[in-house]
Design a protein around this motif. Structure first.
Motif, mmCIF file in Angstrom:
data_model
loop_
_atom_site.group_PDB
_atom_site.id
_atom_site.type_symbol
_atom_site.label_atom_id
_atom_site.label_comp_id
_atom_site.label_asym_id
_atom_site.label_seq_id
_atom_site.Cartn_x
_atom_site.Cartn_y
_atom_site.Cartn_z
ATOM 1 N N LEU A 144 9.498 11.314 14.590
ATOM 2 C CA LEU A 144 8.549 10.438 15.280
ATOM 3 C C LEU A 144 7.108 10.797 14.934
ATOM 4 N N GLY A 145 6.889 12.068 14.686
ATOM 5 C CA GLY A 145 5.555 12.504 14.299
ATOM 6 C C GLY A 145 4.843 13.232 15.416
ATOM 7 N N ILE A 146 4.177 14.301 15.065
ATOM 8 C CA ILE A 146 3.454 15.087 16.048
ATOM 9 C C ILE A 146 2.367 14.251 16.715
ATOM 10 N N ALA A 147 1.734 13.358 15.950
ATOM 11 C CA ALA A 147 0.675 12.523 16.508
ATOM 12 C C ALA A 147 1.222 11.640 17.629
ATOM 13 N N HIS A 148 2.429 11.122 17.446
ATOM 14 C CA HIS A 148 3.059 10.312 18.488
ATOM 15 C C HIS A 148 3.360 11.174 19.710
ATOM 16 N N ALA A 149 3.879 12.379 19.451
ATOM 17 C CA ALA A 149 4.229 13.259 20.561
ATOM 18 C C ALA A 149 2.998 13.629 21.381
ATOM 19 N N LEU A 150 1.856 13.795 20.694
ATOM 20 C CA LEU A 150 0.640 14.144 21.413
ATOM 21 C C LEU A 150 0.205 13.026 22.354
ATOM 22 N N ARG A 151 0.576 11.789 22.024
ATOM 23 C CA ARG A 151 0.245 10.659 22.900
ATOM 24 C C ARG A 151 1.283 10.508 24.009
ATOM 25 N N GLU A 152 2.391 11.180 23.888
ATOM 26 C CA GLU A 152 3.446 11.132 24.898
ATOM 27 C C GLU A 152 3.756 12.574 25.314
ATOM 28 N N PRO A 153 3.042 13.125 26.290
ATOM 29 C CA PRO A 153 3.179 14.537 26.660
ATOM 30 C C PRO A 153 4.607 14.963 26.981
ATOM 31 N N MET A 154 5.406 14.060 27.584
ATOM 32 C CA MET A 154 6.770 14.440 27.941
ATOM 33 C C MET A 154 7.631 14.659 26.706
ATOM 34 N N LEU A 155 7.360 13.901 25.633
ATOM 35 C CA LEU A 155 8.082 14.121 24.386
ATOM 36 C C LEU A 155 7.722 15.480 23.806
ATOM 37 N N LEU A 156 6.451 15.823 23.860
ATOM 38 C CA LEU A 156 6.007 17.122 23.361
ATOM 39 C C LEU A 156 6.634 18.243 24.186
ATOM 40 N N THR A 157 6.760 18.029 25.488
ATOM 41 C CA THR A 157 7.392 19.030 26.351
ATOM 42 C C THR A 157 8.856 19.229 25.974
ATOM 43 N N SER A 158 9.567 18.121 25.769
ATOM 44 C CA SER A 158 10.976 18.201 25.373
ATOM 45 C C SER A 158 11.123 18.914 24.032
ATOM 46 N N PHE A 159 10.263 18.574 23.088
ATOM 47 C CA PHE A 159 10.300 19.215 21.764
ATOM 48 C C PHE A 159 10.066 20.716 21.899
ATOM 49 N N ALA A 160 9.079 21.109 22.698
ATOM 50 C CA ALA A 160 8.745 22.529 22.867
ATOM 51 C C ALA A 160 9.903 23.289 23.509
ATOM 52 N N ILE A 161 10.573 22.667 24.495
ATOM 53 C CA ILE A 161 11.706 23.321 25.153
ATOM 54 C C ILE A 161 12.842 23.540 24.164
ATOM 55 N N LYS A 162 13.126 22.533 23.347
ATOM 56 C CA LYS A 162 14.241 22.644 22.408
ATOM 57 C C LYS A 162 13.968 23.686 21.326
ATOM 58 N N VAL A 163 12.753 23.692 20.786
ATOM 59 C CA VAL A 163 12.410 24.679 19.768
ATOM 60 C C VAL A 163 12.444 26.087 20.365
ATOM 61 N N SER A 164 11.922 26.237 21.574
ATOM 62 C CA SER A 164 11.953 27.543 22.247
ATOM 63 C C SER A 164 13.389 27.989 22.478
ATOM 64 N N PHE A 165 14.245 27.039 22.893
ATOM 65 C CA PHE A 165 15.659 27.350 23.108
ATOM 66 C C PHE A 165 16.299 27.870 21.825
ATOM 67 N N ILE A 166 16.039 27.198 20.706
ATOM 68 C CA ILE A 166 16.635 27.594 19.432
ATOM 69 C C ILE A 166 16.174 28.993 19.034
ATOM 70 N N VAL A 167 14.870 29.231 19.085
ATOM 71 C CA VAL A 167 14.314 30.519 18.660
ATOM 72 C C VAL A 167 14.801 31.657 19.558
ATOM 73 N N ILE A 168 14.729 31.443 20.872
ATOM 74 C CA ILE A 168 15.125 32.497 21.816
ATOM 75 C C ILE A 168 16.623 32.787 21.713
ATOM 76 N N GLU A 169 17.443 31.729 21.674
ATOM 77 C CA GLU A 169 18.889 31.929 21.600
ATOM 78 C C GLU A 169 19.305 32.626 20.313
ATOM 79 N N LEU A 170 18.732 32.214 19.186
ATOM 80 C CA LEU A 170 19.076 32.857 17.918
ATOM 81 C C LEU A 170 18.709 34.335 17.936
ATOM 82 N N THR A 171 17.539 34.649 18.471
ATOM 83 C CA THR A 171 17.108 36.050 18.562
ATOM 84 C C THR A 171 18.056 36.856 19.441
ATOM 85 N N LEU A 172 18.388 36.309 20.607
ATOM 86 C CA LEU A 172 19.293 36.999 21.524
ATOM 87 C C LEU A 172 20.686 37.165 20.928
ATOM 88 N N ILE A 173 21.165 36.140 20.230
ATOM 89 C CA ILE A 173 22.505 36.203 19.639
ATOM 90 C C ILE A 173 22.576 37.267 18.561
#
Length: 238
Positions: A144-173
């Motif tokens: 969708l594009g970062i520019a679009h996400a910046l105009r839709e804060p909830m999309l940016l929030t969802s993206f940040a949660i998912k990326v954080s989940f991936i990074v944290i889970e992989l590190t813990l695993i």
């Protein structure tokens, strides 16, 4: 068919998952923190599967099955309302959610005592399935594009949660696998990490709640809305 608001399914799924984990941990504490048969010498913190193979196995199974069912319903409902251009990532994410959910259900049924090897395989399927699912969802928002996400804060929030989940889970695993196969004294650390990994999984479920909120769906439920958002973004660029 009259369905509840889309955010209800992931909300109940997250609540069910957390309640199951807390009930299992609380039960083990209340009965005196016993040591189970598969716990190694020097290990006094059980793995989730150690508790799940004992008297709380019905609770473990019901909790996992309910969580998976609600997640699948949430994802299906999300796909039905998603109308913007790229559906490949979303359908792929749904597919791997089903794969990961199948692994979660099977690991609760095939316990760590009677089916040790099969149980470990199901754990891997569960983890890999949901990590790939989260990665595809994050990739969809990159599309969708970062520019679009910046105009839709909830999309940016969802993206940040998912990326954080991936990074944290992989590190813990990674640390979990290292400590699991080292000296017996490290198994307390491995068991602790497994509990943390399970609790962090809640973050993935919570990100689906964000996806289903009306503010996340605004301008993105139909191709025209997406194109209008794209045009506004293009006009704002130098």
């Amino acid at each position: 068919m009259l369905l509840p608001p889309a955010w209800v399914f992931p909300t109940v799924a997250a609540s069910t998952w957390l309640a199951m984990l807390l009930a299992m941990l609380g039960h083990w504490t209340m009965i005196g923190e016993p040591r189970y048969g598969l716990m190694k010498p020097g290990q006094n913190i059980p793995f989730i599967s150690d508790i799940g193979a004992q008297e709380l196995k019905p609770l473990f199974m019901i909790g996992c099955i309910t969580t998976v069912l609600l997640l699948n319903l949430s994802f299906y409902q999300f796909i039905q309302t998603k109308g913007y251009i790229n559906k490949l990532c979303t359908h792929g994410s749904f597919f791997f959610t089903i794969i990961g959910g199948t692994g979660l259900v099977l690991l609760s049924v095939l316990d760590n005592i009677s089916h040790h090897l099969t149980h470990d395989i199901c754990v891997t399927v569960f983890i890999v399935g949901f990590l790939v699912s989260a990665a595809l969802m994050a990739l969809d928002y990159i599309y969708l594009g970062i520019a679009h996400a910046l105009r839709e804060p909830m999309l940016l929030t969802s993206f940040a949660i998912k990326v954080s989940f991936i990074v944290i889970e992989l590190t813990l695993i990674i640390f979990f696998r290292i400590t699991e196969h080292t000296h017996y004294n490290q198994n307390n650390m491995a068991a602790t990490l497994e509990w943390v990994i399970a609790f962090v999984f809640t973050g993935y479920i919570l990100s689906l709640i964000v996806d289903q909120l009306p503010s996340s769906q605004r301008n993105l439920q139909d191709p025209k809305g997406y194109q209008q958002l794209e045009m506004r973004t293009s006009m704002s660029l130098p």
